[in-house]
Design an enzyme around this catalytic site. Structure first.
Site, PDB file in Angstrom:
ATOM      1  N   ASN A  61      -9.636   1.791   4.975  1.00  0.00           N
ATOM      2  CA  ASN A  61      -9.712   0.781   3.921  1.00  0.00           C
ATOM      3  C   ASN A  61      -8.336   0.500   3.324  1.00  0.00           C
ATOM      4  O   ASN A  61      -7.416   1.302   3.456  1.00  0.00           O
ATOM      5  CB  ASN A  61     -10.684   1.246   2.831  1.00  0.00           C
ATOM      6  CG  ASN A  61     -12.072   1.428   3.385  1.00  0.00           C
ATOM      7  OD1 ASN A  61     -12.666   0.519   3.936  1.00  0.00           O
ATOM      8  ND2 ASN A  61     -12.594   2.641   3.257  1.00  0.00           N
ATOM      9  N   ASP A  63      -7.355   0.694   0.377  1.00  0.00           N
ATOM     10  CA  ASP A  63      -6.942   1.654  -0.651  1.00  0.00           C
ATOM     11  C   ASP A  63      -6.496   2.995  -0.065  1.00  0.00           C
ATOM     12  O   ASP A  63      -6.162   3.922  -0.791  1.00  0.00           O
ATOM     13  CB  ASP A  63      -8.053   1.863  -1.681  1.00  0.00           C
ATOM     14  CG  ASP A  63      -9.274   2.582  -1.110  1.00  0.00           C
ATOM     15  OD1 ASP A  63      -9.310   2.894   0.100  1.00  0.00           O
ATOM     16  OD2 ASP A  63     -10.216   2.833  -1.897  1.00  0.00           O
ATOM     17  N   ASN A  74     -17.748   6.910   2.744  1.00  0.00           N
ATOM     18  CA  ASN A  74     -16.357   6.893   2.313  1.00  0.00           C
ATOM     19  C   ASN A  74     -15.873   8.252   1.822  1.00  0.00           C
ATOM     20  O   ASN A  74     -16.574   8.954   1.097  1.00  0.00           O
ATOM     21  CB  ASN A  74     -16.195   5.845   1.210  1.00  0.00           C
ATOM     22  CG  ASN A  74     -14.759   5.651   0.817  1.00  0.00           C
ATOM     23  OD1 ASN A  74     -14.276   6.288  -0.106  1.00  0.00           O
ATOM     24  ND2 ASN A  74     -14.070   4.765   1.513  1.00  0.00           N
TER      25      ASN A  74
END
Length: 142
Positions: A61, A63, A74
């Protein structure tokens, strides 16, 4: 000994990609049908949207976090990869989400849906929400 190491490496390197109906039967057997009012078809649709039923799918991702496995769980919130800061709310290693045995992924998904609902999955929101998802279990006998 060397042949066993080679066999083990090949087994680890190969991802299981579930057949739609095989996944539906597996999820039903694990009590996912209707769990927290989420239909079996929604779970199968979510797994399709997130990983195309691939147990070893990963996604990095923006981030810096990573999503793992058939449900793309996640590592910021739910599992730990030992590198990225994590709340690890499922109390598991992210590598446990990348195996052909999806029982750990199912248990973690149950924790996620219990805390945040099925809308925690972007794949569900983009692909399954407010759609007729019956096609995902059609003909599966579940």
């Amino acid at each position: 000994m060397k042949i066993w190491v080679l066999i083990l490496l090949v087994a680890v390197a190969s991802a299981k990609v579930f057949d739609r109906c095989e996944l539906a039967r597996t999820l039903k057997a694990a009590g996912m049908s209707g769990f927290k009012n989420v239909s079996l078809a929604d779970w199968v649709c979510t797994a399709y949207a997130e990983s195309r039923y691939n147990t070893q799918a990963t996604n990095k991702n923006t981030d810096g976090s990573t999503d793992y496995g058939i449900f793309q769980i996640n590592n910021r919130w739910w599992c730990s990869n030992g590198q990225y800061p994590s709340y690890n709310s499922c109390r598991i290693s992210c590598s446990q989400l990348l195996t052909d045995d999806i029982s750990t992924a199912i248990q973690c998904a149950k924790i996620i849906v219990s805390q945040q609902g099925i809308s925690a999955w972007v794949g569900w929101r983009n692909t399954c929400e407010n759609k007729d998802v019956s096609q995902y279990i059609a003909g599966c006998g579940v």
